[in-house]
Scaffold this active site. Sequence first.
Site, mmCIF file in Angstrom:
data_model
loop_
_atom_site.group_PDB
_atom_site.id
_atom_site.type_symbol
_atom_site.label_atom_id
_atom_site.label_comp_id
_atom_site.label_asym_id
_atom_site.label_seq_id
_atom_site.Cartn_x
_atom_site.Cartn_y
_atom_site.Cartn_z
ATOM 1 N N ASP A 121 1.099 -1.106 -0.265
ATOM 2 C CA ASP A 121 0.149 -0.221 0.062
ATOM 3 C C ASP A 121 0.758 1.184 -0.322
ATOM 4 O O ASP A 121 0.293 1.947 0.327
ATOM 5 C CB ASP A 121 -1.147 0.163 1.314
ATOM 6 C CG ASP A 121 -2.259 -0.599 1.283
ATOM 7 O OD1 ASP A 121 -2.542 -1.272 -0.168
ATOM 8 O OD2 ASP A 121 -3.058 -0.820 1.768
ATOM 9 N N LYS A 181 3.077 1.430 -5.023
ATOM 10 C CA LYS A 181 4.198 0.424 -5.955
ATOM 11 C C LYS A 181 3.622 0.424 -7.585
ATOM 12 O O LYS A 181 4.427 0.644 -7.865
ATOM 13 C CB LYS A 181 4.965 -0.754 -5.757
ATOM 14 C CG LYS A 181 5.883 -0.862 -4.453
ATOM 15 C CD LYS A 181 6.162 -2.084 -3.495
ATOM 16 C CE LYS A 181 4.456 -2.971 -3.594
ATOM 17 N NZ LYS A 181 4.514 -2.729 -2.250
ATOM 18 N N THR A 182 2.013 -0.036 -6.925
ATOM 19 C CA THR A 182 1.327 -0.812 -8.587
ATOM 20 C C THR A 182 1.111 0.604 -8.747
ATOM 21 O O THR A 182 1.542 0.592 -9.836
ATOM 22 C CB THR A 182 0.544 -2.027 -8.336
ATOM 23 O OG1 THR A 182 0.581 -2.481 -7.640
ATOM 24 C CG2 THR A 182 -0.687 -1.925 -9.723
ATOM 25 N N HIS A 206 3.501 -9.653 -0.450
ATOM 26 C CA HIS A 206 5.372 -9.132 0.113
ATOM 27 C C HIS A 206 5.701 -10.904 -0.169
ATOM 28 O O HIS A 206 6.652 -11.117 -0.026
ATOM 29 C CB HIS A 206 5.294 -9.662 1.830
ATOM 30 C CG HIS A 206 6.310 -9.472 2.037
ATOM 31 N ND1 HIS A 206 7.282 -8.466 2.481
ATOM 32 C CD2 HIS A 206 6.584 -10.733 3.491
ATOM 33 C CE1 HIS A 206 8.616 -9.232 2.988
ATOM 34 N NE2 HIS A 206 8.244 -10.212 3.824
#
Length: 393
Positions: free
Chosen positions: A21, A24-25, A84
């Site tokens: 959260d 990254k995306t 992760h």
Amino acid sequence: SKTAYVRTKPHLNIGTMGHVDHGKTTLTAAITKVLAGRGTGTFVPFDRIDRAPEEAARGITINIAHLEYETDTRHYAHVDMPGHADYVKNMVTGAAQLDGAILVVSALDGIMPQTAEHVLLARQVGVDHIVVALNKADAVDDGEDAVLADLVELEVRDLLTAQGYPGDAVPVVRVSGLRALEGDPRWTASIEALLDAVDTYVPMPERYLDAPFLLPVENVLTITGRGTVVTGAVERGTLRLGDRVAVLGADVESVVTGLETFGKPMTEAQAGDNVALLLRGVPRGAVRRGHVVAAPGSVVPSRRFSARVYLLSGKEGGRTTPVASGYRPQFYIRTADVVGDIELTTAPVARPGQTVEMTVELGREVPLEPGLGFAIREGGRTVGAGTVLTVGE
Ligand code: GDP
Ligand code: MG
């Protein structure tokens, strides 16, 4: 027909890392948007990255999104992973062969447990260059909040220094993936600044183009009527259409009848490229992730080796109790996951936090060589990182 891949710029592999959260995306999507605006990339929306539909459609469970784009000076393959556990698996098995990484840290939240773990993993697998994206800078933009970003920056530099990176020299760029994705010019410029930092700070790694070809198999697909396709990153050497290769693990030889990168046909693959190889006459099911495609006769698989191993401390997510000879963890070597029996050679027991030497007897043969790195895992977590010293008796 498909456009051929033309190699005009040096190719590097990078990826985003960081706590869930932290953005990254969103940042990955923003990078593709900014470069699409420059005409050197294709915009890939958030949803397509997070679900990696291409892989899902082929029925492969590989939680890693591969994208490609170009800056003015380089061609990049970029990976983004959803969770992760995917980072741990893909980084330690080498599926994500990163030449450099973008560490995404939310300026609102600061460093979190997965931030620290990813930095540790990067260090273990030899990612020597990290650029920090201090994300969500739009949310800490005014007055008192700006101090928060300064504090987080200090905290990140300290973390990097503690893990052996040049924390004071690492570029830290304040960005907003979200605002850039929305087209805000100021934050679009922040993404440009981040890409410039990656271009200049992450050096072109040495590629072993003249070495015998080697590719650890990451994934396998069968195309009915055409043969078996294997995908992965070329570890070393050069491969041309029509070349003969050995598949170690499957015990077969074959000829490469198709060669692609990101869906574009190519005539020659080089170390560092992410490729798909079509192998003629290889039966369905013969090749698996963990096998190695190599120039025939260039590598000899082996079950025994000696190694130097660092056992992670409890604080680093490792074991809390010592290990002794007879311990049987999983060894992640390139993309292979193999059980191994250890025998300690320098001490009767090894405690978390210590570096020890050992001999290992693997459950099956894999290509090994001095200097090769590997991870030791147990119950789904990384408990050790090692290097092969000698192979065989
Ligand atoms: P990931 O888990 O690290 O891939 O994070 P995501 O990209 O899924 O983002 C997590 C959440 O943070 C989402 O709700 C995003 O909209 C939000 N977010 C991402 N980047 C930014 C940013 O630059 N600014 C703000 N304010 N929110 C962001
Ligand atoms: Mg994500």
